[in-house]
Design an enzyme around this catalytic site. Sequence first.
Site, short mmCIF file in Angstrom:
data_model
loop_
_atom_site.label_atom_id
_atom_site.label_comp_id
_atom_site.label_asym_id
_atom_site.label_seq_id
_atom_site.Cartn_x
_atom_site.Cartn_y
_atom_site.Cartn_z
CG ASP A 301 2.75 -4.34 -2.63
OD1 ASP A 301 3.31 -3.62 -1.78
OD2 ASP A 301 1.84 -3.90 -3.37
C1 BGC Z 1 1.60 -0.77 -2.35
C2 BGC Z 1 2.74 -0.57 -3.32
C3 BGC Z 1 3.81 0.29 -2.71
C4 BGC Z 1 4.25 -0.32 -1.40
C5 BGC Z 1 5.34 0.46 -0.72
C6 BGC Z 1 2.09 -1.19 -0.97
O1 BGC Z 1 1.06 -1.20 -0.04
O2 BGC Z 1 0.71 -1.74 -2.84
O3 BGC Z 1 2.25 -0.01 -4.51
O4 BGC Z 1 4.88 0.44 -3.60
O5 BGC Z 1 3.13 -0.38 -0.52
O6 BGC Z 1 4.90 1.65 -0.23
#
Ligand code: BGC
Length: 743
Positions: A301
């Site tokens: 993430d």
């Molecule tokens: C979130 C994810 C998301 C990613 C991309 C992160 O901050 O936790 O769920 O897919 O950002 O946008």
Amino acid sequence: MTNRALAFSFALIAFIIAGTHPAAAQRASDRVENLLSEMTLEEKVGQMVQLTIGTVVREDGHPDGGIALDAGLLREALVERHIGSLLNVHQASLSIEGWHTLIEEIQSVATNDTRLGIPVIYGIDAVHGQNYTREGTIFPHNIGLAAAFDRELVRDAARITAKEVTASSQTWNFSPVLDVGRIPLWPRYYETFGEDPLVTSKLGVEAVKGLQESGRVAATLKHYVGYSGSDVGRDRTPANLTERVVREDYLPPFAAAIEAGALTVMINSGEIDGRPVHASRYWLTDVLRDELGFEGVAVTDWLDVVFLHTRHRVAPTMRDAVKMAVEAGIDMSMTPYDYEFADRLLDLVQTGEMSESRVDESVRRILVLKERLGLFNNPNPGPERASEFGLPESVERARQAARATMTLLENDGTLPLRRDARILVTGPAANSLTALNGGWTYTWQGVDDSDFPAGTQSVIDAIRERAGSVEYVPGATFDSEIDIDAAARAARDADVVVLALGEDGYAEWVGDIDDLRLPDAQLRLADAVISTGTPVVLVLIEGRPRIIHPHADRAAAVLMAYTPGMEGAAAIADVLFGNHNPGGRLPFTYPRYPNALDTYDHRLTQRLGRGFDREEDAFNPQWEFGHGLSYTTFDYSNLRLSSDAVGRGGSIRVEVDVTNSGDREGRHSVLLFTRQHYASLTPPVRRLRDFTTIDLVAGETSTVSFDLPASALRFVGQDGSWQLESGPFDVIVEDLTATFELR
Ligand code: BGC
């Protein structure tokens, strides 16, 4: 000859010489193996990097509906640094044409200007419909979809989302969220399918199948694993879960969705029992790969490798952080702003601290993914699929979905409303598009009403369309008073008040709260209008169960609308005026008190009463898991089991008659629970084992049957393995119980 054509020629020659690569025969095509053998270490490491689109844009130029790329920065990313993936929107959503242009520009550099012509894989968070393309079809968030207990609905929503993702030229969707919503404070609660692992598993599987059905989109199971089990309920905070609890409550949806063929997973930004998951070889390799058999791409993430060093502080240097995460088992790092991950990884391999074959393993998975999604053949699929975007039947399905989520929690007969009643509408959620749609709508936080297409209805618009005498007084914003006295005065002159309370849009940690109660201003507004004595219909538009005790007990009716999406206002009004008979049931326990956040499947010992008699379950939430009323009534009778005993490998047939005993047609979900009388570990008071949805006309009776395999009665023992213990079990369906023996 272009670089791309050159690469294909190399691949062809290598194929003729080498034939099929034996080691990877089942996993990678010749194209992938040949590319891999051609790639320099720098090129391989680049494939493992995912950058946010904001790193390659020109800040000075945003053509209407699009993003202006900075040609120099894009070249640096793709040609010099060999980046394999990009993600996200920059500031706001794009038009469909904006996406086509953007992806065309990116893929043209990737496929024509780089040595091997490997296309970029572009990722997006289409978490409730294609929410980052203007005019995309926006569905309710998962928490609402779960209330419908309808597998087909989730499958359809995912299928439509995938079509619109493809039409927008993207191939990788960071959805579904399979975190189980056990902690209602958690700001990502609305992204979950609620508190039950079985519901999350079943609906998660449908989401994966719907998203991946066309073969053009990869689903992402996120956030593997234990993310939502935070002790304090704030985003990205530690989950002090035992392995037993992870395996029983949090892992099953991931296991089921991997079994269903999910192509990618995203890792939990938090930690389990002190170990950041991004650094856990145990969870990322031993369990994810070796035990669950996951063969796809594991992406980190946002910034999470960096955070191993700067926040979690398990890695004294960035280099250690990269080593830890790659050794743990990640394939791609959402870095997402720079090349430090690539630099450190390169160095680790060059100095012999990491083997190149470990890098190959990840790059192979990434290339296989790109190939499976058809990117080598068509790196910009949107233009030829644009006709599948925003179809009237998709919007119609979103409307059905919004209606299906509607959950009637209380009704003293005030609902449905008469169209000629004098109606006061008040409360912050009545006049808000962002509340109806929640986070991840056009922007990450989803907080700007001006982003919505002209004509999108708020609750007040939808009510005005259906009734003659409607007054609107705002009363309060989401967190401050406006004119509560005026609202109370207007309430006195009205026949009925529609009070729409809840939450505005928010996403991730921006939605962290310290108090699960609705903000004071909203509670004061509720008190003021309810105290007038005019019947109040409370409509809750919120992503998590904000406590509203004691006002909820004083309302004439309560409708839970969750965050129902673009068609939500019409769905709410349809329920209020009786055009739609609500059939949703709560997919979570709605708490009455801030410190009583027990889930429905708590242990008896967790909710014993306070007095001397401490044998009874004193569980007393505002509304229970599965609670949901209708404008008709459903009676259950004749619960019967095919046998009063079952062997460990066997299965028992459960049948029950359900009668629509009211006077209008209705949809109803039937929930099957079991309770184990005694077990070696304290058993939960009940556990959901199956569910189905039926439609009954007035007076109709239907026999609902379930096959309950003995294996469904397992629980995770102290050693972390699933166990099945014999003894008596109750089958519970609504207010009926039957008992059988597991032998
Ligand atoms: C979130 C994810 C998301 C990613 C991309 C992160 O901050 O936790 O769920 O897919 O950002 O946008």
